[in-house]
Enzyme design. Structure first.
Site, PDB file in Angstrom:
ATOM      1  N   GLU A   5       0.807  -1.224   0.000  1.00  0.00           N
ATOM      2  CA  GLU A   5       0.000   0.000   0.000  1.00  0.00           C
ATOM      3  C   GLU A   5       0.843   1.278   0.000  1.00  0.00           C
ATOM      4  O   GLU A   5       0.526   2.232   0.705  1.00  0.00           O
ATOM      5  CB  GLU A   5      -0.942   0.008   1.211  1.00  0.00           C
ATOM      6  CG  GLU A   5      -1.942  -1.119   1.174  1.00  0.00           C
ATOM      7  CD  GLU A   5      -2.756  -1.250   2.455  1.00  0.00           C
ATOM      8  OE1 GLU A   5      -3.930  -1.604   2.334  1.00  0.00           O
ATOM      9  OE2 GLU A   5      -2.232  -1.030   3.555  1.00  0.00           O
TER      10      GLU A   5
HETATM   11  C1  TNX Z   1      -4.526  -4.231   4.497  1.00  0.00           C
HETATM   12  S1  TNX Z   1      -2.838  -6.571   4.294  1.00  0.00           S
HETATM   13  C2  TNX Z   1      -3.275  -3.949   5.027  1.00  0.00           C
HETATM   14  C3  TNX Z   1      -3.164  -3.493   6.407  1.00  0.00           C
HETATM   15  C4  TNX Z   1      -4.516  -3.390   7.074  1.00  0.00           C
HETATM   16  C5  TNX Z   1      -5.381  -4.539   6.658  1.00  0.00           C
HETATM   17  C6  TNX Z   1      -6.694  -4.568   7.355  1.00  0.00           C
HETATM   18  C7  TNX Z   1      -1.787  -5.477   4.112  1.00  0.00           C
HETATM   19  C8  TNX Z   1      -0.508  -5.887   3.617  1.00  0.00           C
HETATM   20  N1  TNX Z   1      -2.118  -4.217   4.390  1.00  0.00           N
HETATM   21  O1  TNX Z   1      -2.479  -2.272   6.456  1.00  0.00           O
HETATM   22  O2  TNX Z   1      -4.315  -3.397   8.451  1.00  0.00           O
HETATM   23  O3  TNX Z   1      -5.587  -4.470   5.284  1.00  0.00           O
HETATM   24  O4  TNX Z   1      -7.443  -5.691   7.014  1.00  0.00           O
END
Ligand code: TNX
Length: 531
Positions: free
Chosen positions: A339
């Site tokens: 992300e």
């Molecule tokens: C996605 S899974 C994220 C996290 C969040 C999560 C909540 C991932 C690699 N990144 O930053 O906490 O979703 O479900």
């Protein structure tokens, strides 16, 4: 599985179990008896091979735990004795004296078919013999033995017994080498004691990796001597503006030591280049113009980034990875990489290449979330896939591209393994961006066939993450993990398996959770034993 598993409790019609292997001991018949003996094979994760025999073996006040001359077998024997003594009230001496009776723990280098983690459990009138090639296998055998004893064995005060184990032979080797659980201690902090409690629970289901998500926008949770403000500034708060917290290096070493004593390897994650608001707030010089910025206490993602063009960024990354690698006896170091929406694609590729090289420089194998597809993977890199049924073809193609370059995968499909997701729409806790994840759904996948075009050999294993945006307490964490954690544990350990049969074995775990004081979700999809 080489034989049918008796999933049903005895005397409970309609569940298909015939009580095979439950034996004829005094404890075996009473459906309501707290000392009821589970059937051989009523174990999670499902063993590879189960051959029941008639009758039970009974642990008594005279039972000894025989470990031979091996220190490793003795350590597992002491652990077993520590588990059994409080509830049985038996002395259970751990002895090197050989004998044909008692609980016998054997390490045998010639048992090559048992591999690094497999074991055999043989239960007869005279003895229960646990055999493995490696200590981890003996440790897993002990977990199976626990589950074959009446659930009350998990209590910490003396219980009536009798302490019966069904007779027969289990031979068991895992399908995948990596069977992980992750805890996000960044969104809300969890103490050393809370983590140890979870480690004990993970061990019961043969999970062998503990991934700690140590840093995020809301908090930096691990001391770094060369950048002390990461914790003096970056750890003070949490989601919702709570009080935060962090692990000193000694705290962290204690987690690593304790996990190792339960045959779990700790994988630290320092999330770069996004998810870094806490670090940026601690050291303004990491921001593009050296400007001050705030720690985030909300739950949004994708807005923070290290400054890819600044030299100090790489001093920071080098120092952090060096100090974390020093704390890590295990093979893997996770650098996040998910992300990074506030980092340009070009910058992302540059940054991830440099960060991966630093991990290699300090002797570790790099793990990153599957967004690593946006960069060139380092030789030997492992990617953690967290897509779900709606993940786009383009994103999946990126993951296939990684696999084509030799990257191995840890599979954490969000709509199966994410323990932070809501079970039902009515649930207060949890998120639901990947959909609702009832217990049956958490079991409804096969790691070997999950991603089209990814061969089984590219799958290193599975992992169940608990993200903690909405979770603050041990009770909440357990409620989300149990029972779904067991689905991932079984998908990592056992090959195959059908929900209709799994749920019957799952049903038998409730008594153990009650005895251990574990909070769990009493899903209507599981025909729970009466406890
Ligand atoms: C996605 S899974 C994220 C996290 C969040 C999560 C909540 C991932 C690699 N990144 O930053 O906490 O979703 O479900």
């Amino acid at each position: 599985m080489s034989c049918s598993i008796d999933g049903g409790g005895r005397g409970r019609g309609g569940r298909g179990g015939d009580g095979q292997g439950s034996g004829d001991g005094p404890a075996a018949g009473g459906g309501e008896s707290p000392a009821r003996t589970p059937a051989l094979g009523r174990v999670v994760p499902a063993p590879s091979s189960v051959e029941p025999a008639a009758g039970v073996h009974t642990l008594t006040a005279d039972t000894a735990i025989r470990v031979g001359e091996s220190d490793d077998a003795r350590a597992v024997g002491e652990y077993l004795a520590g588990l059994l003594r409080p509830s049985t009230g038996h002395p259970l001496p751990v002895t090197s004296e050989d004998g044909a009776d008692g609980v016998r723990l054997r390490l045998d280098a010639a048992e090559s078919a048992l591999g690094a983690e497999g074991y055999r459990l043989e239960s007869s009138d005279a003895s229960v013999t646990l055999t493995a090639r490696e200590p981890a296998g003996l440790f897993h055998a002990v977990q199976t033995l626990r589950q074959l004893l009446p659930a009350a064995v998990e209590k910490d005060t003396a219980q009536p017994g009798p302490w019966t184990v069904p007779r027969g032979t289990i031979t068991d080797v895992p399908a995948y080498a990596y069977r992980g659980a992750m805890v996000d201690v960044a969104r809300h902090f969890f103490t050393v004691e809370q983590i140890k409690r979870y480690v004990d629970q993970l061990a019961l289901y043969k999970i062998n990796k503990l991934h700690l998500h140590l840093t995020d926008d809301q908090g930096w949770r691990i001391a770094v001597d060369s950048w002390p403000k990461l914790t003096s500034v970056g750890a003070v708060t949490a989601v919702g503006g709570g009080s935060g917290g962090f692990y000193t290096k000694d705290d962290y070493r204690e987690i690593v030591r304790y996990a190792a004593s339960r045959h779990l390897e700790v994988i630290p994650e320092i999330d770069f280049p996004g998810h870094t608001a806490a670090a940026l707030a601690s050291y303004p010089e990491l921001n593009p113009e050296g400007e001050t910025s705030e720690i985030h206490t909300g739950v949004e993602v994708g807005f923070s980034s290290l400054t890819v063009g600044k030299d100090i960024t790489y001093d920071f990354v080098d120092d952090v990875i060096r100090e974390i690698a020093e704390l890590t006896p295990g093979e893997y170091l996770h650098i996040g990489g998910d992300e990074a929406d506030a980092t340009s694609q070009e910058d992302y590729a540059v940054f991830m290449e440099k960060a991966q090289a630093v991990v290699a420089k300090y002797g570790k194998t790099v793990v990153a979330w599957h967004q690593l597809a946006g960069a060139r993977p380092a030789p030997g890199a492992v990617a953690q896939y967290w897509g779900y049924d709606d993940t786009s073809a383009a994103e999946r193609a990126g993951v296939l591209g990684l696999v084509g370059q030799g990257v191995r995968l840890i599979l954490s499909p969000a709509d199966r393994t994410y323990l932070d997701h809501k079970y039902t729409a009515e649930e207060e806790l949890g998120l639901k961006w990947a959909g609702l994840v009832e217990v049956d759904r958490s079991y409804d996948w096969d790691p070997a066939a999950y991603l089209d075009g990814v061969p089984r050999e590219a799958v290193l294993g599975v992992e169940a993450p608990v993200w903690t945006e909405t979770l603050e307490t041990t009770e909440q964490l357990e409620y989300m993990a149990f029972p779904r954690l067991l689905s991932t544990a079984e998908r990592g350990w056992s090959s195959g398996g059908e929900w209709d049969e799994f749920r019957l074995r799952l049903a038998g775990q409730a008594g153990r959770w009650e005895a251990m004081g574990i909070t769990y979700y009493k899903s209507p999809t599981v025909p729970w034993d009466e406890v």
